[in-house]
Design a protein around this motif. Structure first.
Motif, PDB file in Angstrom:
ATOM      1  N   PHE A  77       0.850  -1.191   0.000  1.00 37.60           N
ATOM      2  CA  PHE A  77       0.000   0.000   0.000  1.00 37.60           C
ATOM      3  C   PHE A  77       0.887   1.242   0.000  1.00 37.60           C
ATOM      4  O   PHE A  77       0.659   2.191   0.736  1.00 37.60           O
ATOM      5  CB  PHE A  77      -0.911  -0.019   1.229  1.00 37.60           C
ATOM      6  CG  PHE A  77      -2.067   0.948   1.151  1.00 37.60           C
ATOM      7  CD1 PHE A  77      -3.114   0.738   0.272  1.00 37.60           C
ATOM      8  CD2 PHE A  77      -2.100   2.074   1.961  1.00 37.60           C
ATOM      9  CE1 PHE A  77      -4.169   1.637   0.196  1.00 37.60           C
ATOM     10  CE2 PHE A  77      -3.155   2.967   1.905  1.00 37.60           C
ATOM     11  CZ  PHE A  77      -4.195   2.750   1.014  1.00 37.60           C
ATOM     12  N   MET A  86      -8.437   2.278  -3.015  1.00 39.00           N
ATOM     13  CA  MET A  86      -8.991   2.414  -1.672  1.00 39.00           C
ATOM     14  C   MET A  86     -10.064   3.498  -1.620  1.00 39.00           C
ATOM     15  O   MET A  86     -11.086   3.348  -0.933  1.00 39.00           O
ATOM     16  CB  MET A  86      -7.857   2.748  -0.697  1.00 39.00           C
ATOM     17  CG  MET A  86      -8.205   2.518   0.753  1.00 39.00           C
ATOM     18  SD  MET A  86      -8.505   0.765   1.087  1.00 39.00           S
ATOM     19  CE  MET A  86      -9.438   0.879   2.599  1.00 39.00           C
ATOM     20  N   THR A 102      -8.102  -2.718   5.820  1.00 36.65           N
ATOM     21  CA  THR A 102      -7.083  -2.928   4.788  1.00 36.65           C
ATOM     22  C   THR A 102      -5.984  -3.832   5.317  1.00 36.65           C
ATOM     23  O   THR A 102      -5.500  -3.652   6.438  1.00 36.65           O
ATOM     24  CB  THR A 102      -6.456  -1.588   4.361  1.00 36.65           C
ATOM     25  OG1 THR A 102      -7.489  -0.709   3.933  1.00 36.65           O
ATOM     26  CG2 THR A 102      -5.470  -1.792   3.230  1.00 36.65           C
ATOM     27  N   GLU A 104      -2.223  -5.675   4.209  1.00 40.42           N
ATOM     28  CA  GLU A 104      -1.099  -5.642   3.286  1.00 40.42           C
ATOM     29  C   GLU A 104      -0.253  -6.886   3.518  1.00 40.42           C
ATOM     30  O   GLU A 104       0.023  -7.257   4.655  1.00 40.42           O
ATOM     31  CB  GLU A 104      -0.248  -4.386   3.521  1.00 40.42           C
ATOM     32  CG  GLU A 104       0.951  -4.255   2.604  1.00 40.42           C
ATOM     33  CD  GLU A 104       1.797  -3.034   2.955  1.00 40.42           C
ATOM     34  OE1 GLU A 104       1.890  -2.121   2.128  1.00 40.42           O
ATOM     35  OE2 GLU A 104       2.360  -3.015   4.074  1.00 40.42           O
TER      36      GLU A 104
END
Length: 351
Positions: A77, A86, A102, A104
């Motif tokens: 990200f 996003m 979110t 990652e």
């Protein structure tokens, strides 16, 4: 008590022990299949799933208190591309009273294996997976818990039963290359993304198709593979531009790579677009603010993300999605980074 109430009560009273008795498998095997364990054969899993569906065993109940939470999984990200995705996700999620988490991790091809177990513990209602493919076992884990997922710009060719949303990458590659050809460029370099990624292949195929329309055979010396990063675009551009008969234009597989091409041109004292025309792909926010502004193929990232959220919502409510595979159109945005090749460059192209 009406008929629908009796049926609902019957469904809610079904236990895993009943499924075991119905199928002839042990309770342990039924539990493993329900949880997507690897040590269950595909035939066994399908038989148990069929019985679960037959008796209306409710898997959505496992979503519980987090049924308003969806998850989006990125490889990383750290760039504006991910930010655009996003933005669209959050804006659409708000309309459906959903919150977004979110995550990652992992590679472009596959999210880190720990993510899926963590997600199951969080009891998330649905997931959007960026640049990913899931193994059959991982898909079964999610499906057995009633958790829908959408592949966003999938790494490979998704299965018919897997939800996905992507851009029309082939047409984008064609339009970028046609634009450069129409300006008079014939030595057009391309920096693709990773060769195993479906979007990279499609953009490259669009490039070669546009060249073929003009009777131009793709030159292997002008084709180089990048990694969708700015440092990667820089390194590949340096290689292309230091050739004795360098390209007069470069089609970068995404805007981040195009930014690397700008820097390579600057270090080699090449003016954009006078000495080198550049086309990117994505149209991220910063593309219009480069000097000069970048000509690029617009990939509707925010709209794609919003579509992925709507697909999740549909799957969460209805179980089935009317259109499981969505391909969204791309469009060429012409700005200041492309022009006709100068006379000296046109002479070099004819050699």
């Amino acid at each position: 008590m009406n008929t629908s109430t009796r049926k609902q009560n019957k469904k809610s009273s079904i236990r895993l022990a009943d499924i075991a008795k119905e199928t002839g498998y042990s309770l342990a095997t039924v539990s493993k299949a329900l949880n997507g364990r690897a040590d269950v054969s595909e035939d066994t899993r399908q038989a148990i799933n069929a019985a679960l569906n037959k008796y209306g065993y409710s898997r959505k109940a496992t979503v519980g208190k987090n049924q308003q939470l969806i998850e989006i999984v990125f490889q990383d990200f750290d760039n504006v591309w991910a930010l655009e995705v996003m933005r669209g996700t959050i804006r659409e999620a708000k309309l459906h009273a959903l919150s977004v988490i979110t995550t990652e991790g992992g590679s472009r091809k596959h999210p880190d294996s720990s993510w899926i177990d963590n997600m199951l513990r969080r009891q998330t209602a649905g997931a959007i997976l960026v640049f990913s493919n899931l193994t059959r076992i991982e898909q079964n884990k999610l499906r057995s818990r009633g958790i829908p997922f959408v592949l966003f710009d999938p790494f490979g060719d998704p299965e018919p039963t897997t939800l996905s949303v992507q851009a029309d990458n082939w047409t984008g590659g064609v339009s970028a290359t046609r634009h450069l050809l129409a300006l008079g460029h014939t030595r057009i370099g391309i920096i693709t993304g990773p060769g195993e990624m479906m979007c990279s292949k499609a953009r490259h195929d669009g490039y070669t198709s546009a060249l073929a329309e003009q009777g131009i055979e793709a030159d292997p010396e002008l084709i180089t593979e990048g990694d969708f990063t700015t440092p990667g675009g820089y390194a590949q551009a340096i290689s292309l531009l230091q050739q004795p008969n360098r390209p007069t234009a470069i089609f970068a597989g995404n805007d981040l790579q195009a930014m690397g091409v700008y820097e390579a041109a600057r270090q080699l004292n090449l003016r954009v677009p006078e000495d080198l025309s550049i086309v990117g792909f994505d149209d991220v926010q910063t593309a219009a603010f480069l000097g000069p502004a970048l000509t690029t193929v617009k990939q509707p990232l925010q709209d794609m993300a919003r579509t992925a959220v709507r697909m999740l919502v549909e799957a969460m409510k209805e179980g089935d999605v009317l259109q499981p595979h969505v391909i969204m159109p791309t469009s060429l945005i012409v700005r200041g980074s492309t022009s006709e090749p100068h006379a000296a460059n046109r002479a070099k192209q004819r050699r």
